[in-house]
Design a protein around this motif. Structure first.
Motif, PDB file in Angstrom:
ATOM      1  N   PRO A 164      88.999  44.100  41.547  1.00 35.55           N
ATOM      2  CA  PRO A 164      88.778  42.580  41.421  1.00 35.55           C
ATOM      3  C   PRO A 164      89.866  41.952  40.708  1.00 35.55           C
ATOM      4  CG  PRO A 164      87.316  43.783  40.116  1.00 35.55           C
ATOM      5  CD  PRO A 164      88.132  44.855  40.993  1.00 35.55           C
ATOM      6  N   LEU A 165      90.804  42.633  39.976  1.00 38.35           N
ATOM      7  CA  LEU A 165      91.844  41.931  39.234  1.00 38.35           C
ATOM      8  C   LEU A 165      92.647  40.790  39.971  1.00 38.35           C
ATOM      9  CD1 LEU A 165      93.018  41.472  36.245  1.00 38.35           C
ATOM     10  CD2 LEU A 165      94.672  43.362  36.893  1.00 38.35           C
ATOM     11  N   PHE A 170      89.397  36.765  38.656  1.00 41.67           N
ATOM     12  CA  PHE A 170      90.263  37.208  37.411  1.00 41.67           C
ATOM     13  C   PHE A 170      91.554  36.788  37.797  1.00 41.67           C
ATOM     14  CE2 PHE A 170      86.483  40.054  37.459  1.00 41.67           C
ATOM     15  CZ  PHE A 170      86.029  39.742  36.109  1.00 41.67           C
ATOM     16  N   GLN A 255      81.771  43.235  44.728  1.00 41.63           N
ATOM     17  CA  GLN A 255      80.400  43.796  44.477  1.00 41.63           C
ATOM     18  C   GLN A 255      79.224  43.453  44.437  1.00 41.63           C
ATOM     19  OE1 GLN A 255      82.101  43.732  41.845  1.00 41.63           O
ATOM     20  NE2 GLN A 255      80.580  43.509  40.414  1.00 41.63           N
ATOM     21  N   PRO A 261      85.091  46.827  45.719  1.00 37.37           N
ATOM     22  CA  PRO A 261      86.466  46.959  45.341  1.00 37.37           C
ATOM     23  C   PRO A 261      87.299  48.190  45.809  1.00 37.37           C
ATOM     24  CG  PRO A 261      85.136  47.143  43.486  1.00 37.37           C
ATOM     25  CD  PRO A 261      84.070  46.772  44.752  1.00 37.37           C
TER      26      PRO A 261
ATOM     27  N   SER B 164      82.475  45.744  33.249  1.00 37.95           N
ATOM     28  CA  SER B 164      82.136  44.537  33.326  1.00 37.95           C
ATOM     29  C   SER B 164      82.609  43.396  34.142  1.00 37.95           C
ATOM     30  CB  SER B 164      81.496  43.951  31.951  1.00 37.95           C
ATOM     31  OG  SER B 164      82.711  43.393  31.285  1.00 37.95           O
ATOM     32  N   ASP B 165      83.943  43.660  34.206  1.00 34.89           N
ATOM     33  CA  ASP B 165      84.947  42.846  34.853  1.00 34.89           C
ATOM     34  C   ASP B 165      85.663  43.565  35.963  1.00 34.89           C
ATOM     35  OD1 ASP B 165      86.643  43.871  32.913  1.00 34.89           O
ATOM     36  OD2 ASP B 165      86.135  42.437  31.641  1.00 34.89           O
ATOM     37  N   VAL B 166      86.923  43.861  35.531  1.00 35.89           N
ATOM     38  CA  VAL B 166      87.888  44.695  36.589  1.00 35.89           C
ATOM     39  C   VAL B 166      87.937  46.093  36.356  1.00 35.89           C
ATOM     40  CG1 VAL B 166      89.182  42.355  36.319  1.00 35.89           C
ATOM     41  CG2 VAL B 166      89.806  44.538  34.922  1.00 35.89           C
ATOM     42  N   ILE B 167      88.701  46.729  37.299  1.00 37.60           N
ATOM     43  CA  ILE B 167      88.823  48.285  36.904  1.00 37.60           C
ATOM     44  C   ILE B 167      89.436  48.503  35.631  1.00 37.60           C
ATOM     45  CG2 ILE B 167      89.516  50.360  37.927  1.00 37.60           C
ATOM     46  CD1 ILE B 167      89.247  48.966  40.631  1.00 37.60           C
ATOM     47  N   ILE B 182      84.533  51.324  37.472  1.00 43.33           N
ATOM     48  CA  ILE B 182      84.757  50.231  38.511  1.00 43.33           C
ATOM     49  C   ILE B 182      83.457  49.584  38.512  1.00 43.33           C
ATOM     50  CG2 ILE B 182      84.878  50.262  40.990  1.00 43.33           C
ATOM     51  CD1 ILE B 182      86.244  53.194  40.723  1.00 43.33           C
ATOM     52  N   PRO B 183      83.783  48.417  38.512  1.00 43.07           N
ATOM     53  CA  PRO B 183      82.607  47.317  38.587  1.00 43.07           C
ATOM     54  C   PRO B 183      81.592  47.651  39.815  1.00 43.07           C
ATOM     55  CG  PRO B 183      84.445  45.895  39.080  1.00 43.07           C
ATOM     56  CD  PRO B 183      85.048  47.506  38.620  1.00 43.07           C
ATOM     57  N   GLY B 184      80.467  47.777  39.481  1.00 43.85           N
ATOM     58  CA  GLY B 184      79.175  47.874  40.504  1.00 43.85           C
ATOM     59  C   GLY B 184      79.360  49.476  40.793  1.00 43.85           C
ATOM     60  N   ARG B 185      79.936  50.349  40.247  1.00 40.40           N
ATOM     61  CA  ARG B 185      79.577  51.798  40.161  1.00 40.40           C
ATOM     62  C   ARG B 185      79.563  52.272  38.727  1.00 40.40           C
ATOM     63  NH1 ARG B 185      82.380  54.015  44.931  1.00 40.40           N
ATOM     64  NH2 ARG B 185      82.372  52.289  46.336  1.00 40.40           N
ATOM     65  N   ASN B 187      80.728  56.012  36.854  1.00 41.50           N
ATOM     66  CA  ASN B 187      81.560  57.346  36.933  1.00 41.50           C
ATOM     67  C   ASN B 187      80.819  58.175  35.966  1.00 41.50           C
ATOM     68  OD1 ASN B 187      82.645  57.262  39.395  1.00 41.50           O
ATOM     69  ND2 ASN B 187      84.406  56.141  38.558  1.00 41.50           N
TER      70      ASN B 187
END
Ligand code: HEM
Ligand SMILES: [Cu+2]
Lengths: 639, 334
Positions: A164-165, A170, A255, A261, B164-167, B182-185, B187
């Motif tokens: 998402p960057l 973002f 997501q 993503p 909470s935001d980007v990877i 990773i957002p939504g996952r 690991n």
């Protein structure tokens, strides 16, 4: 002269009707490019467009190199404040994007545009107007992204623009949109050229050039074109989805709304891995040509090399997940990609072994092109081997996204593509310009480049292992990375300086270089059978191919085909496998419409960054110019 | 509570900044050990292959031979023996590739076989800092901290990685390989240290402007020290113990600081920025950007954007006389 004459019922003047002395001038008048600006912009001559393509590719290499210098200056010292994070992120993104999309892919195709029609012995590339169009689209796309950068709205998410960057949340603003549209531009032009190359190779080969007489250079470019056709659509899909997410609030990659993503990563790398082979295969094309000429014998293992090329092409589509080993994939799946990634070493290895065998049995002549090919072996084999390490999932979890990877891919990209390319320029410069590059300067260039490259990039393996991630704009002094980085910067400076020697050599030699003659290296492929530079129609008579190494086999007189029209553009179409003469087909005249179409398409692409209406309003205009381009003229069909 | 002494003892290690600090080549845990060994095995083999290839190439160039009069006149016997040599080299390549795949697979099994551990942490990536939650079956015993992870030596610790935001990517090379957030996952990653010490790590996936300043510290203690540390972190912040610090707390609570930061035991309950409940006990501030001391802390509060441009901590206007009490207060949050 031994001649095969094609009989045809047509009433036009054929080359059989014209005196030999008159023929070149009359053909040149038919195939020439008109004088003046409009003439230059309307040209459909593959050599003129190819030359522009090559120069433009080097221009972007130069810009990408300047970006690299800026990166290295910033990293030369810890806690450096020369370049702040905003600019640094734009710079490394521009560096990677330029090198991959605006230099790596187009330069291979550019060399093919110039050389493939000559090597297969035809008078122009297939779809020459499309060729002109694709060049302009490429040029405009590249200029667009660099102008955006100059206006401080350059992309800043890296050359693979992970979401998402890079998504709307973002990366507000237009930066990522420019990036995504730049991909669309390169796509369009790369796909167009790929189609031209494939058709040129399949249908326009000189009679007698059966599949097993196609030069290895042409095979490599041919396989490469297929890679482009299969790989590019994935990223085109991805970049379109990204634009839609950003501009029209779709949620492919969001997501929170059921998007994913990781979908972006799959789409990107399904393209992105073949992409590095798209950059490397033209390198193999250059190496095969140069090795044969300077080892003074045909490349050993022709069929093995061709099969390896094809195998590399197939395998390159089965590896993309090795860019995603740290995303938390299921382990069994990941292992499959370890195996497939390592397997690609086998066909690459076979090619290397065949070239070494060629040198072993031949009698090498150490001119600059061969030196660069030897540099290629030295560097590329090391890069390939560090690639084997990266293919291992466990090792990759340590070195992924560190300077170890930066070192690895520069070893393969610069070793596998840039060194052969520079060798190729030294090799074909006489054909392009009629003059030789200076040998002494060539040697300086080679040694500075080889030494500078290794000083710049070898230490990066170590800084990566010692914990330095890639894409950091600075690092604290106490990390202990300063010495390694300083050395890298010095090496990079040397490497870049070697290219100034090259530039100087090109400038002085294109005016005052030694006159080359048709075949200065005593090479065997067809581009050397005509003058340097070649006339607009390439060959006075289309050659008749009796051997894979035609110019070595037929030293006295070249067998030729006669019976093509003189006063109108006509090319000979042959059958796909046997290359038997099949049809005489007219080849399009110059026209300004490809340029106008490219301008309209550019306006639509750029406009759509700002408003979706650009597509709606642009579509009718685009249809209009394309209709104008294809407006049928009353030509009679010749069979 | 992490006593001052152990921090002092660790200090030289931090300053030395080399061994075990942030390096694949200085493994300090069983997983990192395995990875380093695997790395060396691969390195040895590929280096040998490179040397062999280059040796053959050099031999090919140096070999004496007569110039070929006609490049097309080849010697069938030589062609045959070259075919054999190329075939053998290809077969050897294939064998090496298969062997390395198997070796790699074995290591992978050993690494990822189990995701079981006594201690489970939730690590959440933010632009550009790390939120760390020690989970516990009893909710009152779970707590949140930031940018610093304490673990007991010799025990595998399971990290649940989220973003909470980007990877982002969690990477402490001396302890384990990296794994993305990773957002939504979610690991999973296991880290384990064999020796007491301080290990540095840093985000390894480009995540925007301050990717370079998104580091974290892992402190490995003996089991007892770890328990002591944990107990101290579970407790809420102690009230300020002198008037200057008291003044500092008032400033903190009446300024925008409270909108983002949490200090348990006070009304400050913001959750979008690092929890500061025991801030004074941490070694670094701003995700490894600066050593945690008075001067750096003051500099950070006065101008966070100058130190970490783009960071999501705004410049909070404070009077010159307010800095000193605020710093003293935060410093006292041990
Ligand atoms: C003067 C020669 C070059 C130097 C000194 C150089 C240096 C670098 C450095 C230091 C980075 C890492 C930047 C970072 O992570 O912050 C980098 C990235 C990269 N380089 Fe080069 N490079 C050179 C030429 C090339 C060439 C010829 C290519 C391709 C054909 C290339 C492709 C790339 C790519 C794809 C990246 C990744 C960019 C990204 O992270 O998005 N480079 N280069
Ligand atoms: Cu990050």
């Amino acid at each position: 002269m031994s001649e095969t004459v094609l009989r045809s019922p047509s009433k036009e003047a054929l080359d059989t009707d014209v005196k030999d002395g008159e023929l070149p001038a009359r053909l040149a008048a038919t195939w020439g490019t008109a004088a003046g600006l409009i003439g230059a912009l309307s040209t459909v001559d593959h050599k003129i467009i190819g030359r522009r393509y090559i120069i433009t590719g080097f221009f972007f290499l130069f810009l990408g190199g300047l970006a690299a210098v800026a990166i290295r200056l910033q990293l030369a010292r810890p806690d450096n404040t020369l370049i702040g994070p905003d600019l640094y992120d734009q710079i490394f993104t521009m560096h990677g994007t330029t090198m991959m999309f605006l230099f790596g892919v187009p330069i291979g195709e550019a060399m093919a545009v110039y050389l493939v029609p000559l090597m297969v012995g035809t008078r122009n590339i297939a779809f020459p107007r499309l060729n002109a169009f694709s060049y302009y689209v490429y040029l405009f796309g590249g200029l667009m992204i660099w102008i955006a950068f100059a206006l401080n709205i350059g992309p800043d998410n890296g050359w693979f623009s992970y979401v998402p960057l890079a998504g709307p949340e973002f990366s507000p603003g237009k930066r990522a949109d420019f990036w995504a549209q730049m991909v669309t531009f390169t796509e369009v032009s790369a796909l167009a050229v790929a189609v031209e190359i494939i058709i040129t190779v399949l249908k326009l080969r000189a009679p007698g050039m059966t599949l097993d007489r196609i030069p290895l250079f042409v095979w490599a470019m041919f396989v490469n074109a297929f890679l482009i056709i299969f790989a590019m659509p994935a990223v085109m899909l991805g970049s379109t989805m990204l634009i839609l997410d950003r501009l029209l609030d779709t949620h492919f990659f969001n997501q929170a709304e059921g998007g994913d993503p990781l979908l972006w990563q799959h789409l990107f790398w399904f393209f992105g891995h073949p992409e590095v082979y798209i950059i490397f295969l033209p390198g193999t094309a250059f190496v095969s040509a140069i090795v044969a000429t300077f080892a003074r014998r045909p490349v050993f293992g022709y069929s093995a090399v061709v099969l390896s090329l094809i195998a590399t092409g197939f395998l390159s589509f089965g590896l993309w997940v090795h860019h995603m080993f740290t995303t938390g994939l299921p382990q069994l799946g990941a292992t499959f990609f370890t195996a497939s990634s390592m397997m690609i070493a086998i066909p690459s290895g076979i090619q290397i072994f065949c070239w070494i065998a060629t040198l072993w049995d031949g009698k090498p002549v150490y001119r600059t092109p061969l030196l660069f090919v030897l540099g290629f072996f030295f560097i590329f084999v090391a890069g390939g081997l560090s690639g084997i390490m990266l293919a291992s999932v466990p090792i990759d979890t340590q070195v992924h996204d560190t300077y170890f990877v930066v070192a690895h891919f520069h070893y393969v990209l610069i070793g596998g593509a840039v060194f052969p390319l520079i060798g190729a320029i030294y090799y074909w410069f006489p054909k392009f310009t009629g003059r030789m590059l200076r040998e002494g300067l060539g040697r300086w260039h080679f040694w500075l480049a080889l030494i500078g490259f290794n000083i710049a990039f070898f230490p990066m393996h170590i800084s990566g292992l010692r914990g330095m991630p890639r894409r950091v704009y600075t690092y604290p002094a106490e990390m202990g990375w300063d010495a390694l980085n300083l050395v890298s910067t010095l090496g990079a400076t040397l490497f870049v300086a070697s290219f100034l020697v090259f530039l100087y050599n090109v400038v002085v030699s294109s005016r005052g270089g030694e006159i080359a003659g048709d075949n200065p290296w005593d090479a065997s492929t067809l581009e050397w059978a005509t003058t340097s530079p070649p006339p607009p129609h390439n060959f006075d008579h289309v050659p008749f191919v009796t051997s894979r190494e035609l110019l070595w086999a037929e030293r006295q007189t070249l067998p030729v085909v006669a019976g093509l029209a003189v006063d109108k553009r006509e090319v000979l179409v042959t059958t796909t496998t046997q290359a038997l003469p099949d049809l005489k087909e007219s080849s399009p005249d110059p026209t300004i419409w490809p340029l106008i179409s490219a301008i309209v398409v550019t306006a639509i692409f750029i406009g759509s960054i700002f408003t979706p209406w650009a597509v709606a309003w642009g579509a009718p205009v685009a249809s209009f110019v394309i209709i104008a381009w294809f407006w049928p003229k009353s030509t009679e069909e010749n069979v | 509570m992490l006593d001052r002494r152990s921090v002092l003892l660790l200090l030289p290690l931090i300053l030395a900044g080399c061994a075990g600090w942030q390096s694949v080549l200085d493994p300090e845990g069983p997983r990192a050990d395995l990875l380093a060994n695997l790395f060396w095995v691969f390195t040895a083999i590929v280096a040998a292959v490179w040397l062999m290839t280059m040796a053959v190439l050099v031999l090919a160039l140096l070999r004496r031979r007569a110039a070929r009069a006609d490049p097309l006149v080849l010697e069938p016997e030589a062609e045959r023996s070259m075919a054999r040599a190329v075939g053998a080299a290809a077969a050897l390549t294939a064998a090496i590739v298969v062997a390395l795949t198997l070796v790699s697979y074995g290591a992978q099994r050993a690494l990822f076989d189990s995701h079981e551990a006594e201690l489970t942490l939730l690590v959440k990536g933010h632009q550009w800092w790390w939120e760390v939650t020690y989970e516990d079956a009893q909710p009152s015993r779970s707590f949140t901290t930031a940018n610093e992870i304490h673990v007991p030596v010799g025990e595998p610790v399971l990290l649940k990685l989220r973003s909470s935001d980007v990877i982002h990517s969690f990477w402490v090379p001396s302890l384990a390989g990296k794994m993305d957030l990773i957002p939504g996952r979610e690991n999973l990653l296991i880290i384990e240290a064999t020796r007491e010490g301080v290990y540095r790590g840093q985000c390894a996936e480009f995540c925007g402007w301050q990717h370079a300043h998104m580091a974290m510290t892992v402190v490995a203690h003996s089991a007892e020290d770890f328990e002591r540390w944990r107990e101290s972190q579970i407790s809420a912040a102690k009230p300020p113990d002198n008037p200057v610090r008291k003044r500092g707390m008032e400033i903190f609570l009446t300024r925008p600081c409270v909108m983002c930061h949490q200090i348990r035991g006070t009304p400050a309950a913001g959750r979008v920025a690092p929890d500061l409940t025991h801030f004074g006990s941490r070694l670094h501030l701003a995700a490894g950007t600066l050593a945690n001391n008075r001067g750096n802390l003051a500099a950070w509060i006065i101008d966070p954007q100058g130190i970490k441009p783009g960071a999501h901590m705004p410049l909070v206007k404070l009077g010159a006389e307010e800095i000193e009490p605020l710093v003293s207060y935060l410093e006292g949050l041990r």
